[in-house]
Structures are given as C-alpha cells and as structure tokens.
Design a protein around this motif. Structure first.
Motif, PDB file in Angstrom:
ATOM      1  N   ALA A 292     -15.431  43.332 -10.354  1.00 28.89           N
ATOM      2  CA  ALA A 292     -15.752  41.907 -10.402  1.00 28.89           C
ATOM      3  C   ALA A 292     -14.622  41.078  -9.791  1.00 28.89           C
ATOM      4  CB  ALA A 292     -16.006  41.466 -11.845  1.00 28.89           C
ATOM      5  N   VAL A 293     -13.398  41.423 -10.141  1.00 31.27           N
ATOM      6  CA  VAL A 293     -12.232  40.727  -9.580  1.00 31.27           C
ATOM      7  C   VAL A 293     -12.197  40.880  -8.064  1.00 31.27           C
ATOM      8  CG1 VAL A 293      -9.709  40.767  -9.427  1.00 31.27           C
ATOM      9  CG2 VAL A 293     -10.822  40.864 -11.664  1.00 31.27           C
ATOM     10  N   ASP A 294     -12.472  42.075  -7.588  1.00 27.91           N
ATOM     11  CA  ASP A 294     -12.453  42.342  -6.146  1.00 27.91           C
ATOM     12  C   ASP A 294     -13.502  41.507  -5.415  1.00 27.91           C
ATOM     13  OD1 ASP A 294     -11.468  43.952  -3.868  1.00 27.91           O
ATOM     14  OD2 ASP A 294     -13.500  44.758  -3.855  1.00 27.91           O
ATOM     15  N   PHE A 295     -14.724  41.484  -5.932  1.00 30.49           N
ATOM     16  CA  PHE A 295     -15.785  40.698  -5.302  1.00 30.49           C
ATOM     17  C   PHE A 295     -15.447  39.209  -5.282  1.00 30.49           C
ATOM     18  CE2 PHE A 295     -18.828  44.295  -6.017  1.00 30.49           C
ATOM     19  CZ  PHE A 295     -19.351  44.339  -4.726  1.00 30.49           C
ATOM     20  N   ILE A 296     -14.969  38.696  -6.426  1.00 30.58           N
ATOM     21  CA  ILE A 296     -14.676  37.268  -6.535  1.00 30.58           C
ATOM     22  C   ILE A 296     -13.505  36.875  -5.638  1.00 30.58           C
ATOM     23  CG2 ILE A 296     -13.777  35.484  -8.100  1.00 30.58           C
ATOM     24  CD1 ILE A 296     -15.533  36.693 -10.290  1.00 30.58           C
ATOM     25  N   SER A 297     -12.473  37.699  -5.598  1.00 25.97           N
ATOM     26  CA  SER A 297     -11.285  37.361  -4.800  1.00 25.97           C
ATOM     27  C   SER A 297     -11.586  37.336  -3.295  1.00 25.97           C
ATOM     28  CB  SER A 297     -10.158  38.364  -5.088  1.00 25.97           C
ATOM     29  OG  SER A 297     -10.524  39.670  -4.672  1.00 25.97           O
ATOM     30  N   LYS A 298     -12.634  38.063  -2.874  1.00 27.20           N
ATOM     31  CA  LYS A 298     -12.987  38.118  -1.452  1.00 27.20           C
ATOM     32  C   LYS A 298     -14.146  37.202  -1.081  1.00 27.20           C
ATOM     33  CE  LYS A 298     -11.479  42.940  -1.009  1.00 27.20           C
ATOM     34  NZ  LYS A 298     -11.941  44.349  -0.814  1.00 27.20           N
ATOM     35  N   ALA A 299     -14.739  36.534  -2.067  1.00 26.47           N
ATOM     36  CA  ALA A 299     -15.927  35.726  -1.827  1.00 26.47           C
ATOM     37  C   ALA A 299     -15.611  34.441  -1.053  1.00 26.47           C
ATOM     38  CB  ALA A 299     -16.585  35.366  -3.151  1.00 26.47           C
ATOM     39  N   GLU A 300     -16.535  34.077  -0.172  1.00 28.03           N
ATOM     40  CA  GLU A 300     -16.437  32.776   0.498  1.00 28.03           C
ATOM     41  C   GLU A 300     -16.959  31.686  -0.425  1.00 28.03           C
ATOM     42  OE1 GLU A 300     -17.908  30.514   4.599  1.00 28.03           O
ATOM     43  OE2 GLU A 300     -18.935  32.326   3.934  1.00 28.03           O
ATOM     44  N   ILE A 301     -18.066  31.986  -1.107  1.00 29.43           N
ATOM     45  CA  ILE A 301     -18.675  31.046  -2.046  1.00 29.43           C
ATOM     46  C   ILE A 301     -18.773  31.710  -3.416  1.00 29.43           C
ATOM     47  CG2 ILE A 301     -20.756  29.744  -2.641  1.00 29.43           C
ATOM     48  CD1 ILE A 301     -21.416  29.582   0.315  1.00 29.43           C
ATOM     49  N   LEU A 302     -18.355  30.988  -4.451  1.00 23.62           N
ATOM     50  CA  LEU A 302     -18.521  31.459  -5.823  1.00 23.62           C
ATOM     51  C   LEU A 302     -19.454  30.489  -6.536  1.00 23.62           C
ATOM     52  CD1 LEU A 302     -17.867  33.281  -8.242  1.00 23.62           C
ATOM     53  CD2 LEU A 302     -15.908  31.780  -8.731  1.00 23.62           C
ATOM     54  N   ILE A 303     -20.610  31.006  -6.964  1.00 20.03           N
ATOM     55  CA  ILE A 303     -21.552  30.199  -7.742  1.00 20.03           C
ATOM     56  C   ILE A 303     -21.488  30.672  -9.186  1.00 20.03           C
ATOM     57  CG2 ILE A 303     -23.944  29.468  -8.052  1.00 20.03           C
ATOM     58  CD1 ILE A 303     -24.472  30.167  -5.143  1.00 20.03           C
ATOM     59  N   VAL A 304     -21.188  29.763 -10.083  1.00 17.05           N
ATOM     60  CA  VAL A 304     -21.141  30.068 -11.513  1.00 17.05           C
ATOM     61  C   VAL A 304     -22.258  29.288 -12.181  1.00 17.05           C
ATOM     62  CG1 VAL A 304     -19.771  29.962 -13.616  1.00 17.05           C
ATOM     63  CG2 VAL A 304     -18.654  30.457 -11.430  1.00 17.05           C
ATOM     64  N   GLY A 305     -23.124  29.990 -12.915  1.00 19.36           N
ATOM     65  CA  GLY A 305     -24.266  29.294 -13.493  1.00 19.36           C
ATOM     66  C   GLY A 305     -24.666  29.766 -14.872  1.00 19.36           C
ATOM     67  N   GLY A 306     -25.159  28.828 -15.668  1.00 17.84           N
ATOM     68  CA  GLY A 306     -25.692  29.168 -16.979  1.00 17.84           C
ATOM     69  C   GLY A 306     -24.667  29.678 -17.958  1.00 17.84           C
ATOM     70  N   THR A 307     -23.466  29.166 -17.885  1.00 14.65           N
ATOM     71  CA  THR A 307     -22.418  29.605 -18.802  1.00 14.65           C
ATOM     72  C   THR A 307     -21.494  28.450 -19.156  1.00 14.65           C
ATOM     73  OG1 THR A 307     -20.481  31.038 -19.073  1.00 14.65           O
ATOM     74  CG2 THR A 307     -21.066  30.427 -16.824  1.00 14.65           C
TER      75      THR A 307
ATOM     76  N   TYR B 272      -9.515  34.202 -10.122  1.00 12.45           N
ATOM     77  CA  TYR B 272      -9.265  35.071  -8.966  1.00 12.45           C
ATOM     78  C   TYR B 272      -9.922  34.556  -7.687  1.00 12.45           C
ATOM     79  CZ  TYR B 272      -7.536  38.393 -12.401  1.00 12.45           C
ATOM     80  OH  TYR B 272      -6.818  38.996 -13.413  1.00 12.45           O
ATOM     81  N   TYR B 273     -10.711  33.503  -7.793  1.00  9.21           N
ATOM     82  CA  TYR B 273     -11.376  32.971  -6.603  1.00  9.21           C
ATOM     83  C   TYR B 273     -10.394  32.201  -5.733  1.00  9.21           C
ATOM     84  CZ  TYR B 273     -14.613  30.289  -3.718  1.00  9.21           C
ATOM     85  OH  TYR B 273     -15.266  29.715  -2.655  1.00  9.21           O
ATOM     86  N   ARG B 274     -10.419  32.480  -4.441  1.00  9.62           N
ATOM     87  CA  ARG B 274      -9.469  31.860  -3.510  1.00  9.62           C
ATOM     88  C   ARG B 274     -10.143  31.001  -2.441  1.00  9.62           C
ATOM     89  NH1 ARG B 274      -6.970  32.968  -7.122  1.00  9.62           N
ATOM     90  NH2 ARG B 274      -5.188  34.398  -7.372  1.00  9.62           N
ATOM     91  N   GLY B 275     -11.456  30.875  -2.505  1.00 10.90           N
ATOM     92  CA  GLY B 275     -12.180  30.138  -1.471  1.00 10.90           C
ATOM     93  C   GLY B 275     -12.240  28.635  -1.715  1.00 10.90           C
TER      94      GLY B 275
END
Length: 242
Positions: free
Chosen positions: A178-193, A206-209
C-alpha cells in the motif's frame, strides 16, 4: 484546497489525463451498499459487551461461540451488492487508470464489482483458515454450518476468519505494498473514510503527488491537506468522475 460547484469538473479533468491513480477507501464506501459501519454505532452491544471487546483476538480465543454469534449477525452481509462507488472504480481500472484500490472493508465488494488489484488492509470475510492446519475455507463454510463454531473438516480445529481483529497487527506485506502504490501515485483519491483509524489513515503521509482528492460526507482531520475536497456521498461523486 478546493470545494465547490466546479470541483467535480476539475477533478474529472485531472482523472481523464492520468493513468496512475490509487484509491484508499473506508466504511463509507460500503454503507451505500447497506452495510452498516459498526465502528460508528456506539449503541451496538451484545450481552453488555462492546464491539471492540467481542471482535478482539482474545475474545475469539476465549469465547468462540459468542464471537461467531456476533460475527455472523453483524459482519457478514452475503446479499450486499456493489454500489456506484465500486462500479465506478472498476471502470477506472478497466480504463487503465486505477493502479490499486486499498480498502479497510472486509466485504469483498470491490472484487465483486470487477476490480482486480485490491489490497484489503483488514482482511476479508470470504477467506477463512483453520487455526491448527491452515486449511482454507470460503464464506459458505461459515454461513452453512450446523455447528455454532465452524471446525476444520481435516483436523477438527477451529476455523478463524481472515480478518484483522482488535489486538492483531495488519499484514506487513499488504501495508508495504500500500505504501509503495501510494508513494508512486500521481493521483490519490481517498473516499468514504473519516481518516481516524490508524495505521490506515497514516498511509496518506506517504503520498508525494499534487492531486490529493478527498471525498467524504463529513469533514476529516485531513481536509486541510487535500488539494480537492468534496463533502458528498462517495458513490454519487465517483459516478460523475468516470
């Protein structure tokens, strides 16, 4: 941060141009499939015991019959169907845009909707294992069982759901992925939490975008960090973004 009438159109345009999106979702994604968020139901007790006590590792080991009585009644929803959020995310994956869905839910509805790359932080009701010999069982073994406590057909050991109970740690391999995917993502969508449960909420760090999009009915502690905030139902919003 942006939150207004034109926000959805701006976010939709950003999504249209991207092929590296990661989605992190919580209980709000499943409540729209009529699966209640038991953690927010403060009145949910059984024989005077709290949810946290019943759905704990120590309680399962000491009182497996009571655990399963609660588990079958409140945590398994075999007739639930994917909603607009699940369906929209599956379409985004089919379009080559979604790289991974990271979920705190245990219902398997993302896979039911057609998503393939799903990291289940808290496990799944669809996977069950004998605590003695590790033999695998599906959900039917838990539901269609004459005995109150499901037991292994091979060794008679007690079968445990592959869900993360209170007092248990999250799977380190899934967390690392999960950390790997998020750290490399261009867009991070967080929903329903509400982003109040850790370590799941901490994954956002960990998101850098530049495109952190937050969709939730109520404000969260991370609203000020997001580039785009939409306070609305996740299914309604996601269906407009695809």
């Amino acid at each position: 941060m942006s939150n207004g009438i034109n926000t959805i159109e701006r976010v939709r345009s950003i999504i249209k141009r991207s092929s590296n999106i990661v989605f992190l979702g919580g209980a709000g994604v499943s409540t729209e499939s009529n699966i209640p968020d038991f953690k927010s139901n403060k009145g949910l007790f059984q024989q005077g015991r709290s949810v946290e006590e019943i759905v704990s590792s120590s309680f399962f080991k000491k009182y497996p019959e009571e655990f399963y009585s609660f588990y079958r009644k409140h945590l398994i929803h075999e007739n639930a169907q994917p909603n607009l959020a699940h369906q929209s995310l599956a379409r985004l994956e089919q379009q080559g845009k979604i790289k991974a869905i990271i979920t705190q839910n245990i219902d398997g509805l993302h896979q039911h909707a057609g998503s393939h790359i799903v990291l289940e932080l808290h496990g799944s009701v669809h996977r069950n294992f004998c605590i003695d010999c590790d033999m695998f069982y599906g959900l039917d073994k838990i539901l269609n069982n004459e005995e109150t406590i499901p037991r292994c057909e091979q060794c008679e050991g007690i079968i445990k759901p592959d869900v993360v109970l209170y007092e248990e740690r999250l799977d380190e391999d899934i967390l690392d992925s999960a950390v790997d995917f998020i750290s490399k993502a261009e867009i991070l969508i967080v929903g329903g939490t509400s982003l109040s449960v850790y370590p799941a909420a901490g994954l956002i760090e960990y998101y850098r975008g530049d495109y952190f999009i937050l969709i939730n009915k109520a404000p969260t502690p991370y609203d000020s960090m997001a580039n785009y905030v939409i306070h609305d139902h996740i299914g309604k919003v996601m269906s407009k973004l695809v």
